[in-house]
Each structure stands twice: as structure tokens, then as C-alpha cells.
Scaffold this motif. Structure first.
Motif, mmCIF file in Angstrom:
data_model
loop_
_atom_site.group_PDB
_atom_site.id
_atom_site.type_symbol
_atom_site.label_atom_id
_atom_site.label_comp_id
_atom_site.label_asym_id
_atom_site.label_seq_id
_atom_site.Cartn_x
_atom_site.Cartn_y
_atom_site.Cartn_z
ATOM 1 N N TRP A 120 -43.137 -64.799 27.017
ATOM 2 C CA TRP A 120 -42.533 -65.181 25.746
ATOM 3 C C TRP A 120 -41.330 -64.284 25.489
ATOM 4 O O TRP A 120 -41.301 -63.123 25.916
ATOM 5 N N PRO A 121 -40.348 -64.773 24.763
ATOM 6 C CA PRO A 121 -39.250 -63.890 24.335
ATOM 7 C C PRO A 121 -39.736 -63.026 23.171
ATOM 8 O O PRO A 121 -40.755 -63.329 22.540
ATOM 9 N N THR B 58 -44.346 -81.254 32.829
ATOM 10 C CA THR B 58 -43.124 -81.924 32.428
ATOM 11 C C THR B 58 -41.996 -80.908 32.330
ATOM 12 O O THR B 58 -42.228 -79.706 32.445
ATOM 13 N N LYS B 59 -40.822 -81.402 32.107
ATOM 14 C CA LYS B 59 -39.677 -80.544 31.820
ATOM 15 C C LYS B 59 -39.143 -80.965 30.457
ATOM 16 O O LYS B 59 -39.021 -82.161 30.184
ATOM 17 N N ILE B 60 -38.849 -80.007 29.617
ATOM 18 C CA ILE B 60 -38.351 -80.303 28.276
ATOM 19 C C ILE B 60 -36.963 -80.908 28.390
ATOM 20 O O ILE B 60 -36.073 -80.329 29.024
ATOM 21 N N LEU C 178 -35.690 -74.820 21.236
ATOM 22 C CA LEU C 178 -36.910 -74.076 21.542
ATOM 23 C C LEU C 178 -36.587 -72.666 22.037
ATOM 24 O O LEU C 178 -35.483 -72.407 22.512
ATOM 25 N N PRO C 179 -37.581 -71.764 21.977
ATOM 26 C CA PRO C 179 -37.377 -70.414 22.509
ATOM 27 C C PRO C 179 -37.007 -70.449 24.006
ATOM 28 O O PRO C 179 -37.314 -71.415 24.722
ATOM 29 N N ALA C 180 -36.414 -69.380 24.460
ATOM 30 C CA ALA C 180 -35.858 -69.301 25.820
ATOM 31 C C ALA C 180 -36.887 -69.547 26.921
ATOM 32 O O ALA C 180 -36.537 -70.046 27.990
ATOM 33 N N HIS C 181 -38.160 -69.221 26.692
ATOM 34 C CA HIS C 181 -39.132 -69.384 27.769
ATOM 35 C C HIS C 181 -39.407 -70.854 28.103
ATOM 36 O O HIS C 181 -40.056 -71.148 29.101
#
Length: 168
Positions: free
Chosen positions: A33-34, A144-146, A152-155
Motif C-alpha cells: 500500500w502507499p 483483472t486490470k483496472i 485510485l491509490p498508486a498500488h
């Protein structure tokens, strides 16, 4: 053991749990997580979406709930669901399957709010985490890929995301 909303006074403890989770994620070669600004945690607390499991005045676990997660769940976001985010367990309680207590509470919370699913996601492919969630009743939906990770956050950027759900 009790589960209640986190308070502003809990922010230092929540930050510590997040920091410890990030270290653990890196040790396990996961997608960490960032660093989360305190202002975001404060907003989640003000919105009554930040929760804590407490035992003998010690925070055992924290997590965030939402009823809306369109960037990750796309068209499935229309389904009445509770989404779990940032589940962080106190290192002193790791290995005790605390997630089972969180899920028991979340299922009841979902039903009280007329929801039909409990959902969560993980950024990156973590076989241990996948196994743990499936063992606790989640169905593994897909990798999946967003499509639009900018919100969304960097992660979530440029990594596969694993989706899980429990149908109530």
C-alpha cells in the motif's frame, strides 16, 4: 472482543498498523500500500467507514467499508454490496485468523444494510492471501486490470487485481 467505529484518537494507531502492514507486504514480496495521509483516514472516520476490532483495549484489526467501488468493480458495482478495504491486523495477532471475525461482522453489517454481497480486492497476485480469503468463504472471481486507475491509490496502477466476493 468488540467491533466499533474508529475515532480521531485512533489515527496514530491506524497509521502504525498501516505502516506495519506495508513492511509485511514488502517482506512477502507483495504489492505494498502507499503511505496514506492522515486526512484520508480522518475523512473515513468522519463518514463512519473506518472500523476497529478491539480486545482488552488493544486494537487487533482495522478496516474500511464502502457501499460503492465503481473504479474496481465496474458494472458489478450496481449490485448491492459492502466492499472491504485496507484490512490491517496488529502483528501481535497475526496467524489467529482474525479475518474470520471481521467477515462474521461484515456479513451481519451487509444484511443490516440490505446488501447481497461482501466484496474485496487485492492489488497484485498474492497466493497466500488468495488462499486465506477462499478458506474464509470468499469466491475468487477473477484477475483483472483496472481500466482507469487514476482515481485510485498508486498500488492499483499497472498491476493485476484479484477480485473476491461472498454472496449472502
Amino acid at each position: 472482543m468488540k467491533i466499533v467505529n474508529s475515532t480521531i484518537d485512533d489515527i496514530p494507531s491506524i497509521k502504525t498498523l498501516y505502516d506495519e502492514a506495508i513492511v509485511y507486504q514488502k517482506e512477502k514480496k507483495g504489492t505494498p500500500w502507499p503511505d496514506l495521509p492522515k486526512e484520508i483516514i480522518a475523512t473515513e472516520i468522519a463518514e463512519n467507514r473506518q472500523w476497529k476490532l478491539v480486545l482488552n483495549d488493544e486494537i487487533v484489526c482495522v478496516w474500511v467499508t464502502t457501499f460503492d467501488d465503481p473504479e474496481i468493480w465496474n458494472e458489478k458495482n450496481a449490485d448491492p454490496s459492502v466492499y472491504l478495504h485496507r484490512i490491517a491486523t496488529n502483528p501481535n495477532f497475526r496467524g489467529l485468523n482474525i479475518i474470520s471475525k471481521v467477515l462474521e461482522w461484515t456479513k451481519n453489517f451487509a444484511l443490516q444494510n440490505n446488501k447481497k454481497y461482501v466484496r474485496l480486492d487485492t492489488a497484485g497476485i498474492n497466493p497466500g492471501l488468495i488462499t486465506m480469503y477462499v478458506k474464509n468463504g470468499f469466491k475468487f472471481i477473477e484477475i483483472t486490470k483496472i481500466k482507469n486507475p487514476e482515481k485510485l491509490p498508486a498500488h492499483y496502477h499497472n498491476v493485476p487485481v484479484c477480485l473476491f466476493e461472498i454472496k449472502l
